[in-house]
Design an enzyme around this catalytic site. Structure first.
Site, PDB file in Angstrom:
ATOM      1  N   ASP A  14       0.824  -1.217   0.000  1.00 45.45           N
ATOM      2  CA  ASP A  14       0.000   0.000   0.000  1.00 45.45           C
ATOM      3  C   ASP A  14       0.857   1.266   0.000  1.00 45.45           C
ATOM      4  OD1 ASP A  14      -2.389   1.383  -0.009  1.00 45.45           O
ATOM      5  OD2 ASP A  14      -2.629   1.327   2.168  1.00 45.45           O
ATOM      6  N   HIS A  31       1.886   3.683  -9.179  1.00 48.68           N
ATOM      7  CA  HIS A  31       1.669   2.255  -9.435  1.00 48.68           C
ATOM      8  C   HIS A  31       2.816   1.672 -10.258  1.00 48.68           C
ATOM      9  CE1 HIS A  31      -2.088   2.249  -7.415  1.00 48.68           C
ATOM     10  NE2 HIS A  31      -2.691   3.058  -8.267  1.00 48.68           N
ATOM     11  N   LEU A 125      10.884 -20.647  -5.105  1.00 42.98           N
ATOM     12  CA  LEU A 125      10.017 -19.697  -4.397  1.00 42.98           C
ATOM     13  C   LEU A 125       8.659 -19.678  -5.084  1.00 42.98           C
ATOM     14  CD1 LEU A 125       9.445 -17.239  -2.466  1.00 42.98           C
ATOM     15  CD2 LEU A 125      10.426 -15.779  -4.239  1.00 42.98           C
TER      16      LEU A 125
HETATM   17  C1  IPE Z   1      -5.241  -2.675   0.035  1.00 42.06           C
HETATM   18  O1  IPE Z   1      -4.974  -1.307  -0.133  1.00 42.06           O
HETATM   19  C2  IPE Z   1      -5.241  -3.372  -1.291  1.00 42.06           C
HETATM   20  C3  IPE Z   1      -3.937  -3.483  -1.937  1.00 42.06           C
HETATM   21  C4  IPE Z   1      -2.786  -3.089  -1.445  1.00 42.06           C
HETATM   22  C5  IPE Z   1      -3.964  -4.116  -3.221  1.00 42.06           C
HETATM   23  P1  IPE Z   1      -6.159  -0.247  -0.243  1.00 42.06           P
HETATM   24  O2  IPE Z   1      -5.516   1.077  -0.409  1.00 42.06           O
HETATM   25  O3  IPE Z   1      -7.142  -0.678  -1.246  1.00 42.06           O
HETATM   26  O4  IPE Z   1      -6.826  -0.376   1.209  1.00 42.06           O
HETATM   27  P2  IPE Z   1      -7.780   0.623   1.982  1.00 42.06           P
HETATM   28  O5  IPE Z   1      -8.858   1.039   1.038  1.00 42.06           O
HETATM   29  O6  IPE Z   1      -6.940   1.771   2.419  1.00 42.06           O
HETATM   30  O7  IPE Z   1      -8.281  -0.175   3.144  1.00 42.06           O
HETATM   31  C1  IPE Z   2      -1.718   0.259  -3.237  1.00 38.36           C
HETATM   32  O1  IPE Z   2      -1.492   1.627  -3.259  1.00 38.36           O
HETATM   33  C2  IPE Z   2      -2.011  -0.308  -4.600  1.00 38.36           C
HETATM   34  C3  IPE Z   2      -3.427  -0.658  -4.807  1.00 38.36           C
HETATM   35  C4  IPE Z   2      -4.356  -0.636  -3.912  1.00 38.36           C
HETATM   36  C5  IPE Z   2      -3.801  -1.067  -6.145  1.00 38.36           C
HETATM   37  P1  IPE Z   2      -2.679   2.670  -3.237  1.00 38.36           P
HETATM   38  O2  IPE Z   2      -3.092   2.957  -4.631  1.00 38.36           O
HETATM   39  O3  IPE Z   2      -3.773   2.220  -2.340  1.00 38.36           O
HETATM   40  O4  IPE Z   2      -1.940   3.929  -2.614  1.00 38.36           O
HETATM   41  P2  IPE Z   2      -2.515   4.936  -1.550  1.00 38.36           P
HETATM   42  O5  IPE Z   2      -2.973   4.134  -0.371  1.00 38.36           O
HETATM   43  O6  IPE Z   2      -3.631   5.687  -2.189  1.00 38.36           O
HETATM   44  O7  IPE Z   2      -1.346   5.811  -1.215  1.00 38.36           O
HETATM   45 MG    MG Z   3      -4.109   2.470  -0.361  1.00 39.97          MG
END
Ligand code: IPE
Ligand code: IPE
Ligand code: MG
Length: 235
Positions: A14, A31, A125
């Site tokens: 995240d 991303h 792995l």
């Molecule tokens: C969790 O992150 C999903 C992934 C890392 C793929 P999110 O950014 O979607 O989670 P929330 O919405 O903050 O809980």
């Molecule tokens: C995690 O990073 C990747 C996905 C959930 C696809 P985020 O896109 O949730 O990044 P933040 O949390 O908005 O910084």
């Molecule tokens: Mg996020």
């Protein structure tokens, strides 16, 4: 003393969006950077002796995001797989995917199938990329599969227990999580591996996923090594 290495490690990757925002870039840039870091994490896991690595890439809830962001993520998956699969195979990585296939773009599905096929005989792995994955939907599908077997008379309902559910998860051989890492400062599971995380050691870090390099991963492994696991028993 020998270090305890988590056999199965999961990462909730995240913080890509915030990484991009802090650079005044659009979220897709984060991303892309995050996807590049997946490669670093896989080689580090391989070198550390981790046997199974589950990576949360896209949740069943992430469809709530703007279409252009979702499209960018699905396209990055295609790019990543085309670029990295040969090297992953060469280093003994078996790549698989967990999640709901329906709803994913055909291009992404094709790349997923090609990578799974290309790496199917590797065993150094196991990497499970959780794409359109949700812990609850995984458990609901397991329940449905068991109910169908029972309805067909192939399964005695009274025999259904924890083992039966564990056998019907997306990748049963991955087993329980030993270590669960979440980057990006949030302290929640966001529907990741609810079953498998039952006794995981949980490591939360404020670092954003694109910044989570080898030293950060090592810090998570040191944390794991310092924990005493009791599984409900006594020390
Ligand atoms: C969790 O992150 C999903 C992934 C890392 C793929 P999110 O950014 O979607 O989670 P929330 O919405 O903050 O809980
Ligand atoms: C995690 O990073 C990747 C996905 C959930 C696809 P985020 O896109 O949730 O990044 P933040 O949390 O908005 O910084
Ligand atoms: Mg996020």
């Amino acid at each position: 003393m020998e270090k305890n290495i988590p056999r199965h490690t999961g990462i909730i990757m995240d913080g890509n969006g915030r990484w991009a925002a802090s650079r005044k870039a659009i979220r897709a840039v984060g991303h892309r950077k995050g996807t590049e870091n997946v490669r670093t994490a896989i080689s580090f896991a391989r070198a550390s002796g981790i046997k199974a690595l589950s990576l949360f890439a896209f949740s069943t809830e992430n469809w709530k995001r703007p279409t252009d962001e979702v499209t960018a993520i699905m396209e990055l998956a295609v790019e990543f797989l085309a670029k990295e699969t040969p090297e992953l195979k060469a280093s003994g990585v078996r790549l698989r995917f967990a999640g709901i296939r329906e709803g994913l773009p055909a291009r992404t599905l094709n790349s997923m199938a090609a990578s799974e096929e290309a790496t199917k005989n590797e065993s150094a792995l196991d990497v499970l990329i959780c794409l359109n994955y949700g812990g609850r939907s995984e458990l609901a599908l397991a329940a449905k599969a068991l109910a169908e077997q029972a309805a067909q008379g192939e399964l005695d309902p009274s025999s259904i227990g924890e083992e039966a559910i564990a056998r019907h998860l997306f990748a049963p051989d991955m087993g329980d999580l030993d270590l669960l890492i979440r980057t990006g400062a949030e302290k929640r599971l966001s529907n990741f591996m609810l079953w498998q995380a039952a006794y995981a050691e949980i490591y939360f870090t404020d670092e954003l996923w694109p910044d989570f390099g080898e030293e950060s991963f090592q810090a998570a492994l040191d944390f794991y090594d310092s924990r005493q696991r009791r599984f409900g028993g006594l020390a």
